[in-house]
Design a protein around this motif. Structure first.
Motif, PDB file in Angstrom:
ATOM      1  N   ILE A 141     -13.761  15.670  15.616  1.00 19.39           N
ATOM      2  CA  ILE A 141     -12.882  16.810  15.604  1.00 19.39           C
ATOM      3  C   ILE A 141     -12.636  17.194  17.058  1.00 19.39           C
ATOM      4  CG2 ILE A 141     -12.581  19.197  14.882  1.00 19.39           C
ATOM      5  CD1 ILE A 141     -14.566  18.592  12.580  1.00 19.39           C
ATOM      6  N   ASP A 142     -11.403  17.131  17.475  1.00 19.73           N
ATOM      7  CA  ASP A 142     -11.056  17.420  18.866  1.00 19.73           C
ATOM      8  C   ASP A 142     -10.778  18.916  19.017  1.00 19.73           C
ATOM      9  OD1 ASP A 142     -10.153  17.531  21.465  1.00 19.73           O
ATOM     10  OD2 ASP A 142      -8.591  16.021  21.200  1.00 19.73           O
ATOM     11  N   MET A 143     -11.649  19.583  19.748  1.00 18.41           N
ATOM     12  CA  MET A 143     -11.548  21.028  19.972  1.00 18.41           C
ATOM     13  C   MET A 143     -11.103  21.342  21.403  1.00 18.41           C
ATOM     14  SD  MET A 143     -12.501  22.468  17.086  1.00 18.41           S
ATOM     15  CE  MET A 143     -12.948  24.130  17.574  1.00 18.41           C
ATOM     16  N   THR A 144     -10.455  20.383  22.049  1.00 17.41           N
ATOM     17  CA  THR A 144     -10.113  20.513  23.458  1.00 17.41           C
ATOM     18  C   THR A 144      -9.299  21.767  23.756  1.00 17.41           C
ATOM     19  OG1 THR A 144     -10.192  18.131  23.750  1.00 17.41           O
ATOM     20  CG2 THR A 144      -8.971  19.379  25.406  1.00 17.41           C
ATOM     21  N   LYS A 145      -8.354  22.121  22.916  1.00 16.33           N
ATOM     22  CA  LYS A 145      -7.497  23.270  23.203  1.00 16.33           C
ATOM     23  C   LYS A 145      -7.900  24.501  22.402  1.00 16.33           C
ATOM     24  CE  LYS A 145      -3.726  20.518  24.772  1.00 16.33           C
ATOM     25  NZ  LYS A 145      -2.400  20.628  25.267  1.00 16.33           N
ATOM     26  N   ALA A 146      -9.111  24.500  21.897  1.00 16.03           N
ATOM     27  CA  ALA A 146      -9.585  25.618  21.083  1.00 16.03           C
ATOM     28  C   ALA A 146     -10.792  26.271  21.746  1.00 16.03           C
ATOM     29  CB  ALA A 146      -9.962  25.125  19.695  1.00 16.03           C
ATOM     30  N   HIS A 147     -11.063  27.482  21.330  1.00 17.15           N
ATOM     31  CA  HIS A 147     -12.238  28.197  21.797  1.00 17.15           C
ATOM     32  C   HIS A 147     -12.970  28.747  20.581  1.00 17.15           C
ATOM     33  CE1 HIS A 147     -14.699  30.401  24.695  1.00 17.15           C
ATOM     34  NE2 HIS A 147     -14.678  31.394  23.824  1.00 17.15           N
ATOM     35  N   VAL A 148     -14.261  28.541  20.528  1.00 13.46           N
ATOM     36  CA  VAL A 148     -15.087  29.076  19.446  1.00 13.46           C
ATOM     37  C   VAL A 148     -15.524  30.466  19.879  1.00 13.46           C
ATOM     38  CG1 VAL A 148     -17.206  28.750  18.129  1.00 13.46           C
ATOM     39  CG2 VAL A 148     -15.826  26.767  18.769  1.00 13.46           C
ATOM     40  N   TRP A 149     -14.993  31.488  19.204  1.00 15.10           N
ATOM     41  CA  TRP A 149     -15.212  32.862  19.635  1.00 15.10           C
ATOM     42  C   TRP A 149     -16.432  33.517  19.018  1.00 15.10           C
ATOM     43  CZ3 TRP A 149     -12.804  34.835  23.674  1.00 15.10           C
ATOM     44  CH2 TRP A 149     -11.584  34.282  24.061  1.00 15.10           C
ATOM     45  N   ASP A 150     -16.780  33.128  17.774  1.00 17.38           N
ATOM     46  CA  ASP A 150     -17.842  33.867  17.090  1.00 17.38           C
ATOM     47  C   ASP A 150     -18.504  33.014  16.018  1.00 17.38           C
ATOM     48  OD1 ASP A 150     -16.013  33.810  14.978  1.00 17.38           O
ATOM     49  OD2 ASP A 150     -15.378  35.877  15.288  1.00 17.38           O
ATOM     50  N   SER A 151     -19.438  33.630  15.315  1.00 13.69           N
ATOM     51  CA  SER A 151     -20.212  32.910  14.307  1.00 13.69           C
ATOM     52  C   SER A 151     -19.356  32.416  13.148  1.00 13.69           C
ATOM     53  CB  SER A 151     -21.351  33.791  13.785  1.00 13.69           C
ATOM     54  OG  SER A 151     -20.839  34.966  13.182  1.00 13.69           O
ATOM     55  N   SER A 152     -18.264  33.095  12.831  1.00  8.83           N
ATOM     56  CA  SER A 152     -17.425  32.631  11.729  1.00  8.83           C
ATOM     57  C   SER A 152     -16.756  31.299  12.078  1.00  8.83           C
ATOM     58  CB  SER A 152     -16.387  33.677  11.334  1.00  8.83           C
ATOM     59  OG  SER A 152     -15.480  33.914  12.388  1.00  8.83           O
ATOM     60  N   ALA A 153     -16.419  31.099  13.335  1.00  7.02           N
ATOM     61  CA  ALA A 153     -15.842  29.820  13.756  1.00  7.02           C
ATOM     62  C   ALA A 153     -16.881  28.708  13.681  1.00  7.02           C
ATOM     63  CB  ALA A 153     -15.283  29.932  15.168  1.00  7.02           C
ATOM     64  N   VAL A 154     -18.104  29.004  14.083  1.00 11.44           N
ATOM     65  CA  VAL A 154     -19.188  28.019  13.989  1.00 11.44           C
ATOM     66  C   VAL A 154     -19.446  27.676  12.522  1.00 11.44           C
ATOM     67  CG1 VAL A 154     -21.626  27.560  14.438  1.00 11.44           C
ATOM     68  CG2 VAL A 154     -20.257  28.733  16.161  1.00 11.44           C
ATOM     69  N   ALA A 155     -19.464  28.674  11.660  1.00 10.94           N
ATOM     70  CA  ALA A 155     -19.685  28.438  10.233  1.00 10.94           C
ATOM     71  C   ALA A 155     -18.572  27.568   9.653  1.00 10.94           C
ATOM     72  CB  ALA A 155     -19.772  29.765   9.479  1.00 10.94           C
ATOM     73  N   ALA A 156     -17.336  27.800  10.056  1.00  9.19           N
ATOM     74  CA  ALA A 156     -16.219  26.988   9.581  1.00  9.19           C
ATOM     75  C   ALA A 156     -16.375  25.534  10.029  1.00  9.19           C
ATOM     76  CB  ALA A 156     -14.899  27.566  10.071  1.00  9.19           C
ATOM     77  N   LEU A 157     -16.742  25.324  11.276  1.00  9.78           N
ATOM     78  CA  LEU A 157     -16.978  23.957  11.761  1.00  9.78           C
ATOM     79  C   LEU A 157     -18.119  23.300  10.998  1.00  9.78           C
ATOM     80  CD1 LEU A 157     -16.581  24.307  15.620  1.00  9.78           C
ATOM     81  CD2 LEU A 157     -15.155  22.964  14.078  1.00  9.78           C
ATOM     82  N   ASP A 158     -19.183  24.046  10.734  1.00 10.26           N
ATOM     83  CA  ASP A 158     -20.308  23.514   9.950  1.00 10.26           C
ATOM     84  C   ASP A 158     -19.846  23.080   8.564  1.00 10.26           C
ATOM     85  OD1 ASP A 158     -22.115  23.904  12.001  1.00 10.26           O
ATOM     86  OD2 ASP A 158     -23.152  25.582  11.046  1.00 10.26           O
ATOM     87  N   GLN A 159     -19.028  23.886   7.924  1.00 11.05           N
ATOM     88  CA  GLN A 159     -18.551  23.562   6.580  1.00 11.05           C
ATOM     89  C   GLN A 159     -17.691  22.309   6.586  1.00 11.05           C
ATOM     90  OE1 GLN A 159     -16.741  27.277   5.433  1.00 11.05           O
ATOM     91  NE2 GLN A 159     -18.573  27.923   4.320  1.00 11.05           N
ATOM     92  N   VAL A 160     -16.812  22.194   7.560  1.00  8.16           N
ATOM     93  CA  VAL A 160     -15.945  21.019   7.660  1.00  8.16           C
ATOM     94  C   VAL A 160     -16.767  19.764   7.919  1.00  8.16           C
ATOM     95  CG1 VAL A 160     -14.149  19.924   9.060  1.00  8.16           C
ATOM     96  CG2 VAL A 160     -13.898  22.306   8.360  1.00  8.16           C
ATOM     97  N   THR A 161     -17.683  19.823   8.885  1.00  8.30           N
ATOM     98  CA  THR A 161     -18.477  18.637   9.192  1.00  8.30           C
ATOM     99  C   THR A 161     -19.373  18.255   8.021  1.00  8.30           C
ATOM    100  OG1 THR A 161     -20.156  19.966  10.337  1.00  8.30           O
ATOM    101  CG2 THR A 161     -18.447  18.986  11.697  1.00  8.30           C
ATOM    102  N   GLU A 162     -19.946  19.224   7.335  1.00  8.04           N
ATOM    103  CA  GLU A 162     -20.784  18.931   6.167  1.00  8.04           C
ATOM    104  C   GLU A 162     -19.968  18.279   5.058  1.00  8.04           C
ATOM    105  OE1 GLU A 162     -24.116  18.466   3.808  1.00  8.04           O
ATOM    106  OE2 GLU A 162     -23.939  18.873   5.952  1.00  8.04           O
TER     107      GLU A 162
END
Length: 55
Positions: free
Chosen positions: A1-22
């Motif tokens: 997942i290329d996050m080059t132009k994105a910024h992870v701002w908070d825990s909800s973004a981390v949780a979303a990435l966790d769900q997608v990768t899982e």
């Protein structure tokens, strides 16, 4: 997942990435997150795996 132009701002973004990768891993797809800037990478490292309750 290329996050080059994105910024992870908070825990909800981390949780979303966790769900997608899982989801992909459950279907046998190897997942790598690339391109996180330093603050995003630190937040992801600190919180990943702690927010989704094992979903």
């Amino acid at each position: 997942i290329d996050m080059t132009k994105a910024h992870v701002w908070d825990s909800s973004a981390v949780a979303a990435l966790d769900q997608v990768t899982e989801h992909f891993r459950k279907h046998g797809v190897e997942v790598e997150i690339i391109g996180l800037n330093e603050p995003s990478a630190e937040l992801h490292k600190e919180l990943t795996g702690t927010l989704t309750g094992g979903h």
